[in-house]
Design a protein around this motif. Structure first.
Motif, PDB file in Angstrom:
ATOM      1  N   ALA A  45       0.843  -1.187   0.000  1.00  0.00           N
ATOM      2  CA  ALA A  45       0.000   0.000   0.000  1.00  0.00           C
ATOM      3  C   ALA A  45       0.882   1.242   0.000  1.00  0.00           C
ATOM      4  O   ALA A  45       0.674   2.184   0.761  1.00  0.00           O
ATOM      5  N   ASP A  46       1.892   1.218  -0.863  1.00  0.00           N
ATOM      6  CA  ASP A  46       2.798   2.353  -1.031  1.00  0.00           C
ATOM      7  C   ASP A  46       2.789   2.757  -2.494  1.00  0.00           C
ATOM      8  O   ASP A  46       3.071   1.928  -3.377  1.00  0.00           O
ATOM      9  N   ARG A  87      -7.128   2.341  -9.218  1.00  0.00           N
ATOM     10  CA  ARG A  87      -6.513   1.098  -9.724  1.00  0.00           C
ATOM     11  C   ARG A  87      -5.954   0.275  -8.580  1.00  0.00           C
ATOM     12  O   ARG A  87      -6.116  -0.936  -8.549  1.00  0.00           O
ATOM     13  N   TRP A  88      -5.293   0.961  -7.619  1.00  0.00           N
ATOM     14  CA  TRP A  88      -4.767   0.210  -6.475  1.00  0.00           C
ATOM     15  C   TRP A  88      -5.893  -0.485  -5.728  1.00  0.00           C
ATOM     16  O   TRP A  88      -5.757  -1.649  -5.326  1.00  0.00           O
ATOM     17  N   LEU A  89      -7.006   0.204  -5.539  1.00  0.00           N
ATOM     18  CA  LEU A  89      -8.115  -0.392  -4.788  1.00  0.00           C
ATOM     19  C   LEU A  89      -8.627  -1.648  -5.481  1.00  0.00           C
ATOM     20  O   LEU A  89      -8.858  -2.673  -4.824  1.00  0.00           O
ATOM     21  N   ARG A  90      -8.791  -1.590  -6.789  1.00  0.00           N
ATOM     22  CA  ARG A  90      -9.240  -2.782  -7.534  1.00  0.00           C
ATOM     23  C   ARG A  90      -8.258  -3.928  -7.360  1.00  0.00           C
ATOM     24  O   ARG A  90      -8.653  -5.076  -7.089  1.00  0.00           O
ATOM     25  N   GLU A  91      -6.974  -3.635  -7.512  1.00  0.00           N
ATOM     26  CA  GLU A  91      -5.965  -4.690  -7.440  1.00  0.00           C
ATOM     27  C   GLU A  91      -5.800  -5.210  -6.010  1.00  0.00           C
ATOM     28  O   GLU A  91      -5.581  -6.415  -5.803  1.00  0.00           O
ATOM     29  N   ALA A  92      -5.910  -4.326  -5.036  1.00  0.00           N
ATOM     30  CA  ALA A  92      -5.800  -4.760  -3.640  1.00  0.00           C
ATOM     31  C   ALA A  92      -6.966  -5.662  -3.256  1.00  0.00           C
ATOM     32  O   ALA A  92      -6.785  -6.671  -2.553  1.00  0.00           O
ATOM     33  N   GLY A 111       2.759   3.280   3.328  1.00  0.00           N
ATOM     34  CA  GLY A 111       2.757   4.618   3.871  1.00  0.00           C
ATOM     35  C   GLY A 111       1.844   5.579   3.140  1.00  0.00           C
ATOM     36  O   GLY A 111       1.878   6.783   3.401  1.00  0.00           O
ATOM     37  N   THR A 112       1.048   5.065   2.205  1.00  0.00           N
ATOM     38  CA  THR A 112       0.134   5.921   1.446  1.00  0.00           C
ATOM     39  C   THR A 112      -1.239   5.887   2.104  1.00  0.00           C
ATOM     40  O   THR A 112      -2.026   4.961   1.884  1.00  0.00           O
ATOM     41  N   GLY A 113      -1.503   6.892   2.907  1.00  0.00           N
ATOM     42  CA  GLY A 113      -2.731   6.913   3.689  1.00  0.00           C
ATOM     43  C   GLY A 113      -3.992   6.859   2.851  1.00  0.00           C
ATOM     44  O   GLY A 113      -4.991   6.239   3.263  1.00  0.00           O
ATOM     45  N   LEU A 114      -3.975   7.472   1.662  1.00  0.00           N
ATOM     46  CA  LEU A 114      -5.161   7.467   0.812  1.00  0.00           C
ATOM     47  C   LEU A 114      -5.541   6.053   0.391  1.00  0.00           C
ATOM     48  O   LEU A 114      -6.720   5.763   0.170  1.00  0.00           O
ATOM     49  N   TYR A 115      -4.567   5.168   0.268  1.00  0.00           N
ATOM     50  CA  TYR A 115      -4.866   3.784  -0.101  1.00  0.00           C
ATOM     51  C   TYR A 115      -5.657   3.101   1.015  1.00  0.00           C
ATOM     52  O   TYR A 115      -6.640   2.401   0.763  1.00  0.00           O
ATOM     53  N   PHE A 116      -5.207   3.287   2.247  1.00  0.00           N
ATOM     54  CA  PHE A 116      -5.925   2.675   3.369  1.00  0.00           C
ATOM     55  C   PHE A 116      -7.331   3.255   3.491  1.00  0.00           C
ATOM     56  O   PHE A 116      -8.293   2.536   3.767  1.00  0.00           O
ATOM     57  N   GLU A 120     -10.921   1.057   3.220  1.00  0.00           N
ATOM     58  CA  GLU A 120     -11.920   0.941   4.285  1.00  0.00           C
ATOM     59  C   GLU A 120     -13.190   1.735   4.025  1.00  0.00           C
ATOM     60  O   GLU A 120     -14.262   1.358   4.484  1.00  0.00           O
ATOM     61  N   ARG A 121     -13.059   2.827   3.271  1.00  0.00           N
ATOM     62  CA  ARG A 121     -14.223   3.683   3.073  1.00  0.00           C
ATOM     63  C   ARG A 121     -14.736   3.683   1.636  1.00  0.00           C
ATOM     64  O   ARG A 121     -15.823   4.180   1.365  1.00  0.00           O
ATOM     65  N   GLY A 122     -13.946   3.139   0.714  1.00  0.00           N
ATOM     66  CA  GLY A 122     -14.344   3.141  -0.683  1.00  0.00           C
ATOM     67  C   GLY A 122     -14.007   4.451  -1.364  1.00  0.00           C
ATOM     68  O   GLY A 122     -13.428   5.360  -0.765  1.00  0.00           O
ATOM     69  N   LEU A 123     -14.356   4.535  -2.645  1.00  0.00           N
ATOM     70  CA  LEU A 123     -14.099   5.730  -3.436  1.00  0.00           C
ATOM     71  C   LEU A 123     -15.399   6.269  -4.006  1.00  0.00           C
ATOM     72  O   LEU A 123     -16.331   5.508  -4.274  1.00  0.00           O
ATOM     73  N   ALA A 124     -15.420   7.571  -4.196  1.00  0.00           N
ATOM     74  CA  ALA A 124     -16.578   8.171  -4.853  1.00  0.00           C
ATOM     75  C   ALA A 124     -16.615   7.734  -6.313  1.00  0.00           C
ATOM     76  O   ALA A 124     -15.582   7.559  -6.951  1.00  0.00           O
TER      77      ALA A 124
END
Length: 319
Positions: A45-46, A87-92, A111-116, A120-124
């Motif tokens: 998640a970096d 893209r990261w969210l789909r692959e994760a 260390g990429t907080g936006l990924y976490f 946990e919260r999803g994307l718009a």
């Protein structure tokens, strides 16, 4: 070690471990210690460790570490590409699902907080950006620069602009594209998350935030960059520079690329490049820690990760 909630009391519930922290805080070593105790998959998640061309400069796991514990989403993206949170969210999500299917524990670290937050919260569900708008703002960036575009964003969408640094050209352009396409600012869109599909209340989760003392972290950062030079970072940047990629690409903005490119081109001494890259990394770590404190206040903080803690962690997950 924190004990995650298990509202249904079941023993067959899926589990996951999330480990966040600033650069050089020991996340990889701690995750590997978990993987040596229990079948696991370590999921990156970096945002910089995804790039194939930057193994040394981003401190990607070594071949020995990868052989010992399976790793996912490391070095799978070419430097010519712009990798996104979506893209990261789909692959994760795919990697986490595959880990569960293989009866392995997904350990998501970075260390990429936006990924976490996305996990946990999803994307718009932001509509696709028309090519004409994309080209408009890419051209404006080349002609006017990120600071000028940030001023435009401040005038049109001050709420989003306040969360973006004037030097962050990628996020500024993205914000302007979304604003032109939808008439709504990114901050407003991000307030309307779709539900995360995997890490919900059916998943037993441990959330760990590494919070090392600042002086110790800065010393680790400085030592690590020297080690990068000793293990071939200059040659890595030489190969990347030879590709002639645009400097606006995310991979080209990785800390150390500009500094070592200046050394290769004869514009800076190696000692000066090391000092500048160390300073940039320390500043980046400070921004990370500020973000984590503000956004992850509910996570369990660990100042110094201890591999012996993995036993109690696995017990808390009933593994």
């Amino acid at each position: 070690m924190p004990v995650p909630e298990r509202p249904d009391g079941g023993k067959d519930r899926r589990s996951a471990v999330l480990i966040a922290g600033p650069t050089a805080s020991g996340k990889s070593a701690f995750a590997s210690a978990i993987g040596r105790k229990h079948p696991a998959v370590i999921i990156n998640a970096d945002s910089m460790q995804v790039y194939r061309d930057l193994s040394i400069l981003t401190s990607r796991p070594t071949l020995g570490e990868i052989d010992a514990v399976p790793h996912c989403l490391y070095g799978h993206v070419d430097a010519s590409e712009t990798y996104s949170v979506a893209r990261w969210l789909r692959e994760a999500e795919q990697a986490i699902g595959a880990a569960w299917a293989a009866q392995r524990l997904p350990v998501i670290i970075g260390g990429t907080g936006l990924y976490f937050r996305a996990l946990e919260r999803g994307l718009a569900d932001i509509p696709p950006i028309p090519e004409s708008i994309r080209l408009k703002w890419r051209s404006a960036l080349r002609e006017e620069g990120s600071v000028a575009l940030h001023r435009i964003l401040c005038e049109r969408d001050p709420q989003t602009a306040a969360s973006i640094r004037p030097s962050d050209s990628q996020r500024i352009v993205r914000a302007l594209e979304v604003l032109d396409t939808t008439g709504q600012g990114l901050r407003q869109w991000h307030g309307d998350h779709r539900g995360a599909r995997l890490l919900d209340d059916r998943v037993c989760i441990v959330r760990l935030l590494l919070t090392p003392r600042r002086d110790q972290l800065y010393q680790a950062i400085d030592r690590r960059f020297v080690q990068m030079i000793e293990t071939g970072a200059l040659e890595e940047v030489r190969a990347l520079s030879a590709r002639g990629l645009p400097s606006s690409l995310p991979a080209m903005k990785a800390i150390g690329v500009a500094e070592l490119t200046a050394v290769i081109e004869g514009h800076m001494s190696l000692d000066d490049a090391i000092a500048r890259a160390q300073l940039r990394t320390r500043r980046y770590a400070k921004r990370q820690m500020t973000w984590f404190r503000n956004q992850m206040a509910s996570w369990s903080a660990i100042e110094r990760p201890d591999p012996s803690q993995t036993e109690s962690l696995l017990q808390s997950l009933a593994l």
